[in-house]
Design a protein around this motif. Structure first.
Motif, short mmCIF file in Angstrom:
data_model
loop_
_atom_site.label_atom_id
_atom_site.label_comp_id
_atom_site.label_asym_id
_atom_site.label_seq_id
_atom_site.Cartn_x
_atom_site.Cartn_y
_atom_site.Cartn_z
N THR A 141 61.95 -6.35 -7.34
CA THR A 141 61.49 -7.72 -7.10
C THR A 141 62.09 -8.66 -8.13
O THR A 141 62.16 -8.33 -9.32
CB THR A 141 59.95 -7.80 -7.20
OG1 THR A 141 59.39 -6.89 -6.25
CG2 THR A 141 59.44 -9.19 -6.92
N THR B 233 61.57 -12.57 -9.53
CA THR B 233 60.62 -13.68 -9.53
C THR B 233 61.18 -14.82 -10.38
O THR B 233 61.68 -14.58 -11.48
CB THR B 233 59.26 -13.24 -10.10
OG1 THR B 233 58.77 -12.15 -9.32
CG2 THR B 233 58.25 -14.37 -10.07
N GLY C 234 57.06 -19.54 -9.40
CA GLY C 234 56.05 -18.97 -8.52
C GLY C 234 56.62 -18.29 -7.29
O GLY C 234 55.87 -17.85 -6.42
N ASP C 235 57.94 -18.22 -7.18
CA ASP C 235 58.59 -17.61 -6.01
C ASP C 235 59.08 -16.21 -6.35
O ASP C 235 59.61 -15.97 -7.43
CB ASP C 235 59.78 -18.45 -5.54
CG ASP C 235 59.36 -19.84 -5.08
OD1 ASP C 235 58.25 -19.97 -4.52
OD2 ASP C 235 60.14 -20.79 -5.27
N SER C 236 58.93 -15.31 -5.37
CA SER C 236 59.40 -13.93 -5.54
C SER C 236 60.10 -13.47 -4.27
O SER C 236 59.73 -13.88 -3.17
CB SER C 236 58.23 -12.98 -5.80
OG SER C 236 57.65 -13.24 -7.03
N VAL C 237 61.08 -12.60 -4.44
CA VAL C 237 61.70 -11.89 -3.32
C VAL C 237 61.75 -10.42 -3.70
O VAL C 237 62.04 -10.07 -4.84
CB VAL C 237 63.11 -12.41 -2.97
CG1 VAL C 237 63.04 -13.80 -2.36
CG2 VAL C 237 64.03 -12.43 -4.17
N SER C 238 61.41 -9.58 -2.73
CA SER C 238 61.43 -8.13 -2.95
C SER C 238 62.36 -7.50 -1.93
O SER C 238 62.55 -8.03 -0.83
CB SER C 238 60.03 -7.54 -2.77
OG SER C 238 59.18 -8.04 -3.76
N LYS D 54 68.52 -11.03 0.05
CA LYS D 54 67.57 -12.13 -0.13
C LYS D 54 68.03 -13.06 -1.25
O LYS D 54 68.63 -12.63 -2.22
CB LYS D 54 66.19 -11.58 -0.41
CG LYS D 54 65.67 -10.79 0.78
CD LYS D 54 64.28 -10.33 0.59
CE LYS D 54 63.86 -9.57 1.85
NZ LYS D 54 62.53 -9.02 1.73
N THR D 55 67.73 -14.34 -1.07
CA THR D 55 68.15 -15.37 -2.01
C THR D 55 66.93 -16.01 -2.65
O THR D 55 65.91 -16.21 -2.00
CB THR D 55 68.97 -16.46 -1.27
OG1 THR D 55 70.11 -15.85 -0.66
CG2 THR D 55 69.42 -17.55 -2.21
N ILE D 56 67.06 -16.34 -3.93
CA ILE D 56 66.02 -17.08 -4.64
C ILE D 56 66.68 -18.17 -5.47
O ILE D 56 67.76 -17.98 -6.01
CB ILE D 56 65.15 -16.13 -5.50
CG1 ILE D 56 63.91 -16.85 -6.01
CG2 ILE D 56 65.95 -15.50 -6.61
CD1 ILE D 56 62.81 -15.93 -6.51
N GLU D 57 66.03 -19.32 -5.51
CA GLU D 57 66.56 -20.47 -6.24
C GLU D 57 66.10 -20.43 -7.69
O GLU D 57 64.95 -20.13 -7.98
CB GLU D 57 66.07 -21.75 -5.57
CG GLU D 57 66.84 -22.97 -5.99
CD GLU D 57 66.50 -24.17 -5.12
OE1 GLU D 57 65.91 -25.13 -5.66
OE2 GLU D 57 66.82 -24.14 -3.91
N GLU E 126 64.19 -22.27 -16.14
CA GLU E 126 63.38 -21.20 -15.55
C GLU E 126 63.91 -19.85 -16.03
O GLU E 126 65.06 -19.71 -16.42
CB GLU E 126 63.39 -21.27 -14.03
CG GLU E 126 62.62 -22.47 -13.51
CD GLU E 126 62.46 -22.43 -12.01
OE1 GLU E 126 61.32 -22.50 -11.55
OE2 GLU E 126 63.48 -22.35 -11.31
#
Length: 157
Positions: free
Chosen positions: A38, A40, A43-47, A75-78, A83
């Protein structure tokens, strides 16, 4: 009980037994889920499960090539300025040891912890070879003998 009722009951019993057998066959053909990693940010998470994994055994060169082919659908996370990127891994991954790769290059030392943090400043910097707006963060299970690979895209926010 009439003969007709007896025949109907036998047919139902055979149908139920057949359905149960078919269900068990389908379940036995299912792959076991792989350990999960995962990422994070805020407050955003991708697993994700592994792109490639052989139940904790060493992957051969052919498996790793196939893994790279599947790396487009991750999966992509910003990640915004100031941060921190937090990486959490399943205990199975930690037991074998794992390394963070950014754009295919080692970015951390081998770890047996289930958690690792990387500040924003390490990403999207030309001096670290992570310039641009998107970087690939991969988790490699096993330092010398790769046993699994998990991949994520980090998008500059």
């Amino acid at each position: 009980m009439t003969t007709l009722q007896s025949v109907v009951r036998r047919r139902r019993a055979v149908a139920v037994a057949g359905a149960v057998s078919a269900g068990l066959l389908v379940l036995s053909a299912c792959d076991k889920p792989t350990p999960v990693a995962t990422v994070t940010v805020g407050g955003d998470s991708v697993s994700s499960e592994a792109l490639c994994y052989n139940d904790g055994e060493k992957l051969n060169a052919e498996s790793l090539k196939d893994c790279v082919k599947n790396a487009d659908d991750v999966k992509t996370i910003e990640v915004g300025p100031d941060e921190t990127v937090r990486i959490g891994v399943d205990p199975k991954i930690a037991e074998a040891g794992w390394v963070v790769l950014v754009n295919g290059r080692p970015f951390s030392e081998n770890s047996k912890q289930t958690y690792h943090t990387i500040p924003y400043g390490a990403f999207f910097q030309e001096q670290y070879g992570t310039g641009g707006t998107t970087n690939t963060l991969a988790i490699q299970m096993g330092e010398k003998n790769t046993k699994g690979v998990w991949s994520f895209k980090l998008k500059k926010g």
